[in-house]
Design an enzyme around this catalytic site. Structure first.
Site, PDB file in Angstrom:
ATOM      1  N   ASN A  72       0.819  -1.223   0.000  1.00 38.48           N
ATOM      2  CA  ASN A  72       0.000   0.000   0.000  1.00 38.48           C
ATOM      3  C   ASN A  72       0.848   1.266   0.000  1.00 38.48           C
ATOM      4  OD1 ASN A  72      -2.311  -1.446   2.424  1.00 38.48           O
ATOM      5  ND2 ASN A  72      -2.380  -1.570   0.211  1.00 38.48           N
ATOM      6  N   LEU A  73       2.054   1.189   0.557  1.00 31.03           N
ATOM      7  CA  LEU A  73       2.761   2.402   0.968  1.00 31.03           C
ATOM      8  C   LEU A  73       3.259   3.261  -0.188  1.00 31.03           C
ATOM      9  CD1 LEU A  73       4.748   1.068   4.065  1.00 31.03           C
ATOM     10  CD2 LEU A  73       2.496   2.152   3.969  1.00 31.03           C
ATOM     11  N   ASN A 131     -14.272  -1.313  -5.303  1.00 25.87           N
ATOM     12  CA  ASN A 131     -15.139  -2.357  -5.859  1.00 25.87           C
ATOM     13  C   ASN A 131     -16.539  -1.807  -6.082  1.00 25.87           C
ATOM     14  OD1 ASN A 131     -16.974  -3.351  -3.426  1.00 25.87           O
ATOM     15  ND2 ASN A 131     -14.903  -2.967  -2.628  1.00 25.87           N
ATOM     16  N   CYS A 187      -5.997  -3.728  -8.783  1.00 23.64           N
ATOM     17  CA  CYS A 187      -4.635  -3.200  -8.680  1.00 23.64           C
ATOM     18  C   CYS A 187      -3.617  -4.326  -8.575  1.00 23.64           C
ATOM     19  CB  CYS A 187      -4.523  -2.290  -7.454  1.00 23.64           C
ATOM     20  SG  CYS A 187      -5.409  -0.750  -7.598  1.00 23.64           S
TER      21      CYS A 187
END
Length: 238
Positions: A72-73, A131, A187
């Site tokens: 995520n970072l 989503n 992703c």
């Protein structure tokens, strides 16, 4: 609603807003009174939360049931610690940036059974989820409660933002009812360029501030798209 006077520290903090033609004290007071819910504290939520907190939103609600992962970072720039609750991490960031903002944390998964309870009491909602099933729930809840909704989406190098408002075009006017999550590239499967989420998330914060203050023309019935590789913005109506 009665105006809550700005403190001397707030007057200094928001001085660039206060001298801004069209914003001024009235606009800043409107921001201070506003209660805004951000659904999703990930790639889009991160810049939106940062700029809304910095702008002086009075109450900022953050909904996310997920935890921070290492992948995520590169784009979720308000988080630093893997394993933390995203909602709680985002809340700590927003409070550190601006202690005048009241933070409300929702760490539960938003679904059809709790959406109305979570949304109730807010003036405006930003949806940065990834989503269609959750997006439909958020849109339906906002419509039933009469709340404006700022919606952003990103994929790979491209993104878009629009606003659904009471009396305007609906979520179903833009997204076909037969589409489902399987039709959207994830992703994880296709990748995403980190700064793209910053572009779209910041535009979402901009639209929220416009709606709250009455400045400018919100993207109601219009989709603003961004081609990151080409460096081009386009717009179409619906």
């Amino acid at each position: 609603m009665a105006s809550d006077p700005l403190s001397p520290e707030e007057t200094s903090r928001y001085s660039r807003h206060l001298v801004l033609k069209g914003m001024g004290g009235a606009g800043q007071q409107a921001l201070k009174r506003a209660r805004v819910l951000v659904v999703g504290a990930g790639g889009l939520g991160s810049p939106a939360i940062a700029y809304l907190a910095g702008a002086g939103i009075g109450t900022l609600g953050i909904v996310d049931h997920d935890t921070v992962s290492l992948s995520n970072l590169h784009r979720q720039v308000i988080h630093t610690t893997v394993g933390d609750s995203k909602a709680e991490s985002a809340g700590r960031f927003a409070h550190a940036l601006n202690p005048h903002v009241s933070i409300v944390i929702h760490t539960t998964r938003l679904d059809a059974t709790n959406a109305a309870a979570i949304h109730t009491g807010y003036d405006l909602v930003l949806d940065g989820t990834d989503n269609l099933s959750t997006r439909r729930i958020v849109a339906a809840t906002c419509e039933s409660l009469g709340l404006p909704l700022v919606s952003g989406a990103v994929s790979m190098f491209d993104g878009q933002v629009t606003v659904f408002a009471p009396g305007g075009p609906r979520f179903g006017d833009l997204y076909p009812a037969e589409a489902d999550d399987a039709d959207l590239p994830s992703c994880e499967a296709t990748g995403i360029l980190g700064p793209l989420t910053g572009v779209i998330g910041t535009l979402m914060a901009m639209e929220a501030i416009k709606l709250i203050t009455g400045i400018g023309e919100p993207l109601i019935g219009r989709v603003l798209t961004y081609d990151g590789k080409g460096g081009r913005f386009s717009e179409f109506g619906y």
